[in-house]
Design a protein around this motif. Sequence first.
Motif, PDB file in Angstrom:
ATOM      1  N   ASN A   6       0.825  -1.210   0.000  1.00 48.02           N
ATOM      2  CA  ASN A   6       0.000   0.000   0.000  1.00 48.02           C
ATOM      3  C   ASN A   6       0.861   1.262   0.000  1.00 48.02           C
ATOM      4  OD1 ASN A   6      -2.594  -1.012  -0.117  1.00 48.02           O
ATOM      5  ND2 ASN A   6      -2.848  -1.131   2.088  1.00 48.02           N
ATOM      6  N   ARG A   7       1.998   1.208   0.712  1.00 39.90           N
ATOM      7  CA  ARG A   7       2.846   2.374   0.837  1.00 39.90           C
ATOM      8  C   ARG A   7       3.338   2.866  -0.534  1.00 39.90           C
ATOM      9  NH1 ARG A   7       5.464   4.958   4.912  1.00 39.90           N
ATOM     10  NH2 ARG A   7       3.279   4.944   5.599  1.00 39.90           N
ATOM     11  N   ALA A   8       3.703   1.922  -1.401  1.00 39.10           N
ATOM     12  CA  ALA A   8       4.219   2.304  -2.715  1.00 39.10           C
ATOM     13  C   ALA A   8       3.144   2.297  -3.789  1.00 39.10           C
ATOM     14  CB  ALA A   8       5.348   1.357  -3.129  1.00 39.10           C
ATOM     15  N   GLY A   9       1.910   1.896  -3.412  1.00 38.90           N
ATOM     16  CA  GLY A   9       0.818   1.863  -4.363  1.00 38.90           C
ATOM     17  C   GLY A   9      -0.198   2.937  -4.086  1.00 38.90           C
ATOM     18  N   VAL A  10      -1.274   2.567  -3.398  1.00 37.62           N
ATOM     19  CA  VAL A  10      -2.380   3.501  -3.193  1.00 37.62           C
ATOM     20  C   VAL A  10      -1.955   4.731  -2.383  1.00 37.62           C
ATOM     21  CG1 VAL A  10      -3.217   2.292  -1.121  1.00 37.62           C
ATOM     22  CG2 VAL A  10      -4.784   3.697  -2.470  1.00 37.62           C
ATOM     23  N   GLU A  11      -1.092   4.549  -1.372  1.00 33.38           N
ATOM     24  CA  GLU A  11      -0.688   5.704  -0.562  1.00 33.38           C
ATOM     25  C   GLU A  11       0.132   6.690  -1.388  1.00 33.38           C
ATOM     26  OE1 GLU A  11       1.130   4.768   3.142  1.00 33.38           O
ATOM     27  OE2 GLU A  11      -0.462   3.395   3.767  1.00 33.38           O
ATOM     28  N   ARG A  12       0.954   6.172  -2.264  1.00 34.15           N
ATOM     29  CA  ARG A  12       1.748   7.056  -3.135  1.00 34.15           C
ATOM     30  C   ARG A  12       0.843   7.783  -4.123  1.00 34.15           C
ATOM     31  NH1 ARG A  12       6.295   5.032  -7.585  1.00 34.15           N
ATOM     32  NH2 ARG A  12       6.323   6.969  -8.796  1.00 34.15           N
ATOM     33  N   VAL A  13      -0.029   7.029  -4.797  1.00 34.22           N
ATOM     34  CA  VAL A  13      -0.868   7.616  -5.845  1.00 34.22           C
ATOM     35  C   VAL A  13      -1.851   8.630  -5.276  1.00 34.22           C
ATOM     36  CG1 VAL A  13      -2.645   7.097  -7.561  1.00 34.22           C
ATOM     37  CG2 VAL A  13      -0.634   5.613  -7.351  1.00 34.22           C
ATOM     38  N   MET A  14      -2.389   8.352  -4.096  1.00 32.54           N
ATOM     39  CA  MET A  14      -3.403   9.228  -3.519  1.00 32.54           C
ATOM     40  C   MET A  14      -2.803  10.309  -2.632  1.00 32.54           C
ATOM     41  SD  MET A  14      -5.869   7.923  -5.057  1.00 32.54           S
ATOM     42  CE  MET A  14      -7.124   8.996  -4.381  1.00 32.54           C
TER      43      MET A  14
ATOM     44  N   SER B 117      -9.316   7.536 -11.873  1.00 32.72           N
ATOM     45  CA  SER B 117      -8.885   8.611 -12.776  1.00 32.72           C
ATOM     46  C   SER B 117      -7.368   8.696 -12.907  1.00 32.72           C
ATOM     47  CB  SER B 117      -9.433   9.959 -12.285  1.00 32.72           C
ATOM     48  OG  SER B 117      -8.827  10.324 -11.049  1.00 32.72           O
ATOM     49  N   ARG B 118      -6.637   7.941 -12.074  1.00 33.79           N
ATOM     50  CA  ARG B 118      -5.178   8.073 -12.042  1.00 33.79           C
ATOM     51  C   ARG B 118      -4.494   6.804 -12.563  1.00 33.79           C
ATOM     52  NH1 ARG B 118      -4.658  11.403  -6.245  1.00 33.79           N
ATOM     53  NH2 ARG B 118      -6.172  13.002  -6.850  1.00 33.79           N
ATOM     54  N   TRP B 119      -4.934   6.362 -13.706  1.00 31.33           N
ATOM     55  CA  TRP B 119      -4.438   5.118 -14.297  1.00 31.33           C
ATOM     56  C   TRP B 119      -2.920   5.136 -14.463  1.00 31.33           C
ATOM     57  CZ3 TRP B 119      -6.406   0.407 -15.739  1.00 31.33           C
ATOM     58  CH2 TRP B 119      -5.601  -0.373 -16.567  1.00 31.33           C
ATOM     59  N   TYR B 120      -2.392   6.196 -15.025  1.00 30.63           N
ATOM     60  CA  TYR B 120      -0.959   6.212 -15.336  1.00 30.63           C
ATOM     61  C   TYR B 120      -0.112   6.462 -14.093  1.00 30.63           C
ATOM     62  CZ  TYR B 120      -2.475   5.923 -20.130  1.00 30.63           C
ATOM     63  OH  TYR B 120      -3.059   5.488 -21.288  1.00 30.63           O
ATOM     64  N   ASP B 121      -0.664   7.130 -13.095  1.00 33.86           N
ATOM     65  CA  ASP B 121       0.045   7.228 -11.817  1.00 33.86           C
ATOM     66  C   ASP B 121       0.209   5.840 -11.208  1.00 33.86           C
ATOM     67  OD1 ASP B 121       0.300   9.941 -12.004  1.00 33.86           O
ATOM     68  OD2 ASP B 121      -1.418  10.403 -10.721  1.00 33.86           O
ATOM     69  N   TYR B 122      -0.841   5.014 -11.314  1.00 34.59           N
ATOM     70  CA  TYR B 122      -0.748   3.639 -10.822  1.00 34.59           C
ATOM     71  C   TYR B 122       0.233   2.824 -11.660  1.00 34.59           C
ATOM     72  CZ  TYR B 122      -4.179   3.372  -7.077  1.00 34.59           C
ATOM     73  OH  TYR B 122      -4.820   3.504  -5.871  1.00 34.59           O
ATOM     74  N   SER B 123       0.270   3.087 -12.960  1.00 37.84           N
ATOM     75  CA  SER B 123       1.219   2.375 -13.814  1.00 37.84           C
ATOM     76  C   SER B 123       2.655   2.683 -13.396  1.00 37.84           C
ATOM     77  CB  SER B 123       1.003   2.761 -15.279  1.00 37.84           C
ATOM     78  OG  SER B 123      -0.257   2.334 -15.740  1.00 37.84           O
ATOM     79  N   ARG B 124       2.937   3.956 -13.116  1.00 34.10           N
ATOM     80  CA  ARG B 124       4.284   4.323 -12.668  1.00 34.10           C
ATOM     81  C   ARG B 124       4.603   3.686 -11.318  1.00 34.10           C
ATOM     82  NH1 ARG B 124       2.114   9.297 -14.515  1.00 34.10           N
ATOM     83  NH2 ARG B 124       3.013   9.940 -16.522  1.00 34.10           N
ATOM     84  N   ALA B 125       3.611   3.675 -10.425  1.00 28.10           N
ATOM     85  CA  ALA B 125       3.828   3.063  -9.112  1.00 28.10           C
ATOM     86  C   ALA B 125       4.107   1.570  -9.256  1.00 28.10           C
ATOM     87  CB  ALA B 125       2.601   3.295  -8.230  1.00 28.10           C
ATOM     88  N   ARG B 126       3.330   0.897 -10.106  1.00 26.49           N
ATOM     89  CA  ARG B 126       3.562  -0.537 -10.354  1.00 26.49           C
ATOM     90  C   ARG B 126       4.953  -0.785 -10.915  1.00 26.49           C
ATOM     91  NH1 ARG B 126       0.777  -2.163 -15.562  1.00 26.49           N
ATOM     92  NH2 ARG B 126       2.542  -0.837 -16.186  1.00 26.49           N
ATOM     93  N   ASP B 127       5.345   0.020 -11.882  1.00 32.26           N
ATOM     94  CA  ASP B 127       6.659  -0.166 -12.503  1.00 32.26           C
ATOM     95  C   ASP B 127       7.783  -0.018 -11.477  1.00 32.26           C
ATOM     96  OD1 ASP B 127       5.204  -0.434 -14.810  1.00 32.26           O
ATOM     97  OD2 ASP B 127       5.722   1.550 -15.607  1.00 32.26           O
ATOM     98  N   ASP B 128       7.669   0.963 -10.600  1.00 36.66           N
ATOM     99  CA  ASP B 128       8.693   1.171  -9.572  1.00 36.66           C
ATOM    100  C   ASP B 128       8.701   0.030  -8.555  1.00 36.66           C
ATOM    101  OD1 ASP B 128       9.484   3.497 -10.777  1.00 36.66           O
ATOM    102  OD2 ASP B 128       8.378   4.834  -9.426  1.00 36.66           O
ATOM    103  N   ILE B 129       7.516  -0.483  -8.220  1.00 35.95           N
ATOM    104  CA  ILE B 129       7.435  -1.617  -7.291  1.00 35.95           C
ATOM    105  C   ILE B 129       8.149  -2.824  -7.872  1.00 35.95           C
ATOM    106  CG2 ILE B 129       5.833  -3.339  -6.349  1.00 35.95           C
ATOM    107  CD1 ILE B 129       3.848  -1.049  -5.859  1.00 35.95           C
ATOM    108  N   PHE B 130       7.869  -3.127  -9.129  1.00 32.82           N
ATOM    109  CA  PHE B 130       8.510  -4.289  -9.753  1.00 32.82           C
ATOM    110  C   PHE B 130      10.025  -4.105  -9.836  1.00 32.82           C
ATOM    111  CE2 PHE B 130       4.704  -5.966 -12.455  1.00 32.82           C
ATOM    112  CZ  PHE B 130       4.016  -6.214 -11.282  1.00 32.82           C
TER     113      PHE B 130
END
Length: 304
Positions: free
Chosen positions: A141-149, A216-229
């Motif tokens: 959550n820290r690097a996903g939803v918490e980062r994006v939101m 509404s923040r699809w690409y913010d989540y994409s960046r977060a996913r990429d960094d997590i991986f």
Amino acid sequence: MSKKDKKTKKDRGGHDPAQVDPQSRKGGAADRAASPFKPDGKLSRKAYEKALFDLHVELVKVQMWAQETGARVCIVFEGRDGAGKGGTIKAITERVSPRVFRVVALPAPTEREKSQMYIQRYIQHFPAAGEIVIFDRSWYNRAGVERVMGFANDEQVHYFLNMVPAVEKAIVDSGIILLKYWLEVSMEEQTRRLEARIDDGRKLWKLSPMDLKSYSRWYDYSRARDDIFKATDSSWAPWYVVHSDDKKRARLNIIRHFLHHIPYEAPKREKVELPKRQKPGDYVEPDYPWKVVADTVGAPPSGG
């Protein structure tokens, strides 16, 4: 081929409907009638339920194996809203004991938890001997939803991503089997699923203001996913990506993958026979005014 490999192949029947490419099943009317796929290429309900039945049998064996050996297993499910995490977890747990397969879906942290070390609120839910813990969202959550939101700043996210591989190494070194699944849903399918929740009274609870903002923040989540991986896809705790536009296929593929990565064997069991019931003796059914629930099947539901 090992005994486990032979068993896995036998379980899959050599023709797993969840693994067959629907494009390879072209033919006449007879072929189409026998196909496990619907016209849109998705797995049919009948084929899904048949495959899931066999997998549920294996999951029960995993449960018995964990109880007998004291094994500890931790499964992490991550992905965007509407990716199918909840349905997959239900498919895994619906025929096993909730005391062995524990599902952890933590709410937002309290003020006290916010003052703790970040990982602290998750560690307390880790499995003890004989438990399989499933995280419906996790410390990521820290690097996903918490980062994006905007609930975590860049410094917190950077520290988290640097810290996680070492923490997960410690988890694995302690003897816990750790599996991490990322459910990847397409933009179009996510839209379809979230729109379906709007008009479905059974799913209203799945559409919070936070879900709408995150949509509404699809690409913010994409960046977060990429960094997590990039930071946490380690050799000891790799990420397994599951394409989940077809929810039925995704569930079957995840369960099969899970079974393949668990070194379980079905415990030997004695033949079970029901014992004879005791005789009634002097027992007499009481003449008691039971408050019996009325049979209202077919009547409209109450409420507004």
